[in-house]
Design a protein around this motif. Structure first.
Motif, mmCIF file in Angstrom:
data_model
loop_
_atom_site.group_PDB
_atom_site.id
_atom_site.type_symbol
_atom_site.label_atom_id
_atom_site.label_comp_id
_atom_site.label_asym_id
_atom_site.label_seq_id
_atom_site.Cartn_x
_atom_site.Cartn_y
_atom_site.Cartn_z
ATOM 1 N N ALA A 52 7.441 80.566 10.830
ATOM 2 C CA ALA A 52 8.254 80.976 11.973
ATOM 3 C C ALA A 52 9.703 81.175 11.576
ATOM 4 O O ALA A 52 10.346 82.155 11.985
ATOM 5 C CB ALA A 52 8.143 79.944 13.087
ATOM 6 N N ASN A 53 10.230 80.259 10.759
ATOM 7 C CA ASN A 53 11.623 80.407 10.315
ATOM 8 C C ASN A 53 11.804 81.698 9.515
ATOM 9 O O ASN A 53 12.822 82.396 9.650
ATOM 10 C CB ASN A 53 12.030 79.204 9.473
ATOM 11 C CG ASN A 53 12.266 77.973 10.329
ATOM 12 O OD1 ASN A 53 12.713 78.081 11.467
ATOM 13 N ND2 ASN A 53 11.958 76.793 9.791
ATOM 14 N N ALA A 84 14.998 80.139 20.810
ATOM 15 C CA ALA A 84 15.519 78.773 20.889
ATOM 16 C C ALA A 84 14.514 77.841 21.549
ATOM 17 O O ALA A 84 14.297 76.701 21.089
ATOM 18 C CB ALA A 84 16.847 78.774 21.654
ATOM 19 N N ALA A 85 13.882 78.310 22.640
ATOM 20 C CA ALA A 85 12.881 77.488 23.324
ATOM 21 C C ALA A 85 11.670 77.274 22.427
ATOM 22 O O ALA A 85 11.103 76.160 22.374
ATOM 23 C CB ALA A 85 12.457 78.167 24.631
ATOM 24 N N TYR A 86 11.262 78.327 21.708
ATOM 25 C CA TYR A 86 10.112 78.212 20.797
ATOM 26 C C TYR A 86 10.375 77.142 19.734
ATOM 27 O O TYR A 86 9.530 76.289 19.466
ATOM 28 C CB TYR A 86 9.837 79.554 20.140
ATOM 29 C CG TYR A 86 8.688 79.539 19.153
ATOM 30 C CD1 TYR A 86 7.385 79.749 19.571
ATOM 31 C CD2 TYR A 86 8.916 79.291 17.795
ATOM 32 C CE1 TYR A 86 6.322 79.722 18.680
ATOM 33 C CE2 TYR A 86 7.865 79.269 16.887
ATOM 34 C CZ TYR A 86 6.581 79.484 17.332
ATOM 35 O OH TYR A 86 5.536 79.446 16.441
ATOM 36 N N LYS A 87 11.552 77.172 19.138
ATOM 37 C CA LYS A 87 11.884 76.195 18.098
ATOM 38 C C LYS A 87 11.875 74.777 18.652
ATOM 39 O O LYS A 87 11.398 73.837 17.996
ATOM 40 C CB LYS A 87 13.263 76.515 17.501
ATOM 41 C CG LYS A 87 13.284 77.702 16.560
ATOM 42 C CD LYS A 87 14.672 77.851 15.956
ATOM 43 C CE LYS A 87 14.687 78.887 14.850
ATOM 44 N NZ LYS A 87 16.016 79.011 14.210
ATOM 45 N N GLU A 123 13.781 87.236 9.378
ATOM 46 C CA GLU A 123 13.590 88.651 9.070
ATOM 47 C C GLU A 123 13.861 89.530 10.288
ATOM 48 O O GLU A 123 14.263 90.695 10.147
ATOM 49 C CB GLU A 123 12.169 88.893 8.559
ATOM 50 C CG GLU A 123 11.935 88.304 7.168
ATOM 51 C CD GLU A 123 10.510 88.492 6.701
ATOM 52 O OE1 GLU A 123 9.652 88.875 7.556
ATOM 53 O OE2 GLU A 123 10.226 88.242 5.513
ATOM 54 N N SER A 124 13.626 89.004 11.479
ATOM 55 C CA SER A 124 13.919 89.787 12.689
ATOM 56 C C SER A 124 15.422 89.910 12.917
ATOM 57 O O SER A 124 15.870 90.816 13.624
ATOM 58 C CB SER A 124 13.273 89.133 13.909
ATOM 59 O OG SER A 124 13.938 87.929 14.252
#
Length: 470
Positions: free
Chosen positions: A374-375, A342-345, A380-381
């Motif tokens: 990234a999305n 969430a912070a990365y986004k 995929e994770s």
């Protein structure tokens, strides 16, 4: 014969003694000149009485023995005085020797006391200089670790004879010994800081090697990162040899750039016969691949979960991510990974807006491509599906087959890459200006996102709306 009667002896007449003496001399003469006596036929008579044992013993020897014994039991005044003087002389000599020894010992005592006073004065001077020299460094080191809650920390180091009187401030409520009010973790931090302060003073930058053996065992995880920052800030020029049983802190040391991966050694076994078995630490992705090759799926899943938890815990700290509070203070991968993503986004969104405001066309294109990648990687994770779909949660990994776990490993390896610099391989971290995020960058500078421009633009637009509305 009054003398004999005095000792209670049998009296012997003078005539008897003279006769005995005459006979004895005659026999002695004959014994010396037997030829003359034989020719003259002048052998003395009464030889039986002369050599009669009872006669000699009882008439001469026994009375003489008794007289000697009785006369020896009664000393004369002169003899008593002589004996007294002899004893006094011995005692006087002993007194003289003791007096000389006393004088010598008194002089030795004076010298010893003078030496002791000189030593104590020198010791106190040295201790005062040491304590005065290390106090500032000790306080700065400690505040670099615990500055978030003890920014006004101060200490007092004074000697009391050979003892150290060590007191520290407790939240501006007075100075107390460290063990009085501070926790064990804070005390251990003080010990580490005191060691480094003393090393800085004593080594004088001559000795560059320092050994730290499990020094953070009682320090909580949050402040262990502070120890990493402290080492990086104050001792970048030291050769540190660090041992620990805590693999999480070992990874923090690597993440913060204190220790390079190639310089990490792992003791995998130890025996008295062989000593420690050492292997260079492999990247855990390689270890997971080895476990998969041996079909050790559960081990690979456990290793992925454990390392992912450590990684995203560090990422949350580096990103200032918002992790939901838990009263038991027990957070795990399911808490750290979503918060980090969430912070990365949010930062990626701010970086794209900043690049747009600064008209950085090339940067905008790079961030747009990264956003799409990234999305895809995050999807995929399946981290974002953990909350709603228990079947893909990490708790299920240990029951996966090899075909199930391989895509998960691949996805998390890609997910990790979003949070690390491709050049120095360090986890990137956010820096703040006040409460606003300023930038997201790595240590080497190859990774850099400007975040402040977007924040300033937002504030400017907000102020403009207020002005228009008014």
């Amino acid at each position: 014969m009054h003398g004999h009667e005095q000792f209670g002896l049998v009296a012997i007449s003078k005539e008897e003694i003279e006769r005995y003496e005459k006979d004895a001399k005659a026999w002695v003469g004959c014994l010396l000149s037997p030829e003359e006596c034989h020719q003259a036929n002048e052998w003395p008579s009464a030889i039986e009485g002369l050599f009669d044992e009872s006669f000699v013993e009882h008439r001469f020897l026994k009375p003489l023995e008794n007289a000697v014994q009785q006369s020896g039991q009664k000393l004369s005044k002169e003899l008593e005085a002589w004996d007294t003087l002899t004893r006094v002389e011995t005692l006087w000599e002993q007194h003289q020797r003791a007096s000389q020894a006393l004088a010598m010992n008194a002089r030795f005592k004076e010298k010893a006391e003078a030496i002791l006073r000189a030593f104590e004065a020198a010791r106190d001077s040295v201790l005062d200089n040491i304590y005065g020299a290390i106090t500032d460094n000790f306080e700065n080191y400690y505040k670099s670790i615990h500055g978030d809650d003890e920014g006004s920390f101060s200490s007092t180091l004074k000697h009391k004879g050979p003892e150290l009187n060590f007191e520290v401030d407790f939240y501006n409520r007075g100075s107390f010994p460290p063990h009085a009010l501070h926790s064990e973790g804070h005390q251990d931090s003080m010990g580490v800081c005191l060691y480094f302060a003393l090393n800085r003073y004593l080594a004088k930058d001559v000795l560059q090697v320092m050994v730290l053996d499990d020094v953070v065992m009682s320090i909580d995880r949050g402040h262990r990162r502070g120890v990493c920052r402290f080492l990086s800030q104050y001792f970048p020029d030291r050769q540190l040899v660090i041992t620990t049983h805590d693999s999480a802190w070992a990874r923090q040391l690597k993440t913060e750039g204190i220790v390079k991966r190639d310089n990490m050694l792992h003791f995998v076994n130890w025996k008295i016969e062989t000593g420690p078995v050492i292997e260079l630490e492999q990247d855990f992705w390689d270890k997971i691949a080895e476990e998969l090759a041996r079909d050790e799926i559960s081990d690979a899943a456990h290793r992925l979960r454990w390392n992912a938890e450590c990684f995203f815990e560090n990422a949350c700290d580096a990103f200032g991510a918002k992790v939901a509070y838990k009263g038991d203070y027990h957070w795990e991968l399911g808490d750290y990974a979503p918060a980090s993503i969430a912070a990365y986004k949010e930062y990626l969104k701010k970086a794209r807006k900043s690049a747009e405001l600064l008209e950085q066309t090339e940067k905008m294109k790079q961030l747009e491509v990264l956003d799409k990648e990234a999305n895809k990687i995050i999807h995929e994770s399946q981290v974002e599906q953990w909350v709603i779909n228990e079947n893909v949660h990490y708790n299920k990994w240990s029951g996966f087959s090899k075909q199930d776990i391989v895509p998960v490993i691949k996805a998390f390896k890609a997910l990790f890459s979003l949070f690390t610099c491709p050049s120095c391989k360090m986890v990137v971290s956010v820096s703040f200006q006040g409460r606003d995020p300023k930038s997201l960058s790595c240590r080497c500078g190859a990774f850099y996102w400007d975040l402040l421009s977007a924040e300033e633009s937002r504030k400017t637009l907000a102020k403009q709306k207020v002005v228009v509305g008014s």
